[in-house]
Write a protein that holds these residues in place. Sequence first.
Motif, PDB file in Angstrom:
ATOM      1  N   SER A   6       0.828  -1.204   0.000  1.00 20.24           N
ATOM      2  CA  SER A   6       0.000   0.000   0.000  1.00 20.24           C
ATOM      3  C   SER A   6       0.864   1.256   0.000  1.00 20.24           C
ATOM      4  CB  SER A   6      -0.935   0.025   1.209  1.00 20.24           C
ATOM      5  OG  SER A   6      -0.204   0.279   2.385  1.00 20.24           O
ATOM      6  N   ARG A   7       0.293   2.327  -0.521  1.00 25.60           N
ATOM      7  CA  ARG A   7       0.992   3.611  -0.562  1.00 25.60           C
ATOM      8  C   ARG A   7       1.374   4.056   0.848  1.00 25.60           C
ATOM      9  NH1 ARG A   7      -2.229   8.733  -2.617  1.00 25.60           N
ATOM     10  NH2 ARG A   7      -3.421   8.114  -0.797  1.00 25.60           N
ATOM     11  N   GLU A   8       0.482   3.895   1.795  1.00 27.84           N
ATOM     12  CA  GLU A   8       0.752   4.321   3.166  1.00 27.84           C
ATOM     13  C   GLU A   8       1.935   3.554   3.771  1.00 27.84           C
ATOM     14  OE1 GLU A   8      -2.333   3.811   1.888  1.00 27.84           O
ATOM     15  OE2 GLU A   8      -2.766   5.957   1.834  1.00 27.84           O
ATOM     16  N   GLU A   9       2.005   2.265   3.469  1.00 29.88           N
ATOM     17  CA  GLU A   9       3.102   1.444   3.969  1.00 29.88           C
ATOM     18  C   GLU A   9       4.430   1.877   3.328  1.00 29.88           C
ATOM     19  OE1 GLU A   9       4.390  -1.639   6.556  1.00 29.88           O
ATOM     20  OE2 GLU A   9       2.509  -0.565   6.391  1.00 29.88           O
ATOM     21  N   ILE A  11       5.150   4.871   2.174  1.00 26.34           N
ATOM     22  CA  ILE A  11       5.499   6.174   2.752  1.00 26.34           C
ATOM     23  C   ILE A  11       6.182   5.987   4.108  1.00 26.34           C
ATOM     24  CG2 ILE A  11       4.556   8.361   3.615  1.00 26.34           C
ATOM     25  CD1 ILE A  11       4.377   7.926   0.519  1.00 26.34           C
ATOM     26  N   ARG A  12       5.653   5.069   4.896  1.00 26.85           N
ATOM     27  CA  ARG A  12       6.204   4.817   6.222  1.00 26.85           C
ATOM     28  C   ARG A  12       7.578   4.153   6.134  1.00 26.85           C
ATOM     29  NH1 ARG A  12       6.857   0.849   9.482  1.00 26.85           N
ATOM     30  NH2 ARG A  12       5.705  -0.684   8.275  1.00 26.85           N
ATOM     31  N   ILE A  18       4.192  11.946   0.773  1.00 28.49           N
ATOM     32  CA  ILE A  18       3.124  11.391  -0.057  1.00 28.49           C
ATOM     33  C   ILE A  18       3.029  12.149  -1.381  1.00 28.49           C
ATOM     34  CG2 ILE A  18       1.233  12.785   0.865  1.00 28.49           C
ATOM     35  CD1 ILE A  18      -0.414  10.112   0.842  1.00 28.49           C
ATOM     36  N   THR A  38      -7.862   1.852  -1.411  1.00 28.13           N
ATOM     37  CA  THR A  38      -6.466   1.863  -0.984  1.00 28.13           C
ATOM     38  C   THR A  38      -5.597   1.769  -2.229  1.00 28.13           C
ATOM     39  OG1 THR A  38      -7.031   0.756   1.088  1.00 28.13           O
ATOM     40  CG2 THR A  38      -4.719   0.696   0.421  1.00 28.13           C
ATOM     41  N   TYR A  40      -2.226   0.848  -4.187  1.00 30.99           N
ATOM     42  CA  TYR A  40      -1.166  -0.142  -4.069  1.00 30.99           C
ATOM     43  C   TYR A  40      -0.159   0.001  -5.200  1.00 30.99           C
ATOM     44  CZ  TYR A  40      -4.125  -2.665  -0.746  1.00 30.99           C
ATOM     45  OH  TYR A  40      -4.879  -3.022   0.336  1.00 30.99           O
TER      46      TYR A  40
END
Length: 89
Positions: A6-9, A11-12, A18, A38, A40
């Motif tokens: 995922s994009r959020e993962e 970024i982290r 972002i 979400t 990906y």
Amino acid sequence: MEGRISREEIIRIYNIEIAFFNELEACGLIQTEVVDETIYLNYSQLSNFEKFINWHYDLEVNMPGLEIIHHLLNQIQSLQEENRKLLSK
């Protein structure tokens, strides 16, 4: 099915903005897919994604520069493949 993250993962894990991820997508340098709202990125694109991160953050290459470098490297690869085919004839 091909693996994805995922994009959020991303970024982290990579500690990037972002906006940078979104710019890569908007410029067509990465292709994402949306599942249940979400975003990906397929694992097959991680190598290129990491190159873009390194060029941008370590070498301070801007987005137009990333596009040019990516395009030129693809052209070189294409010409090398064509050269190999011609040499094998």
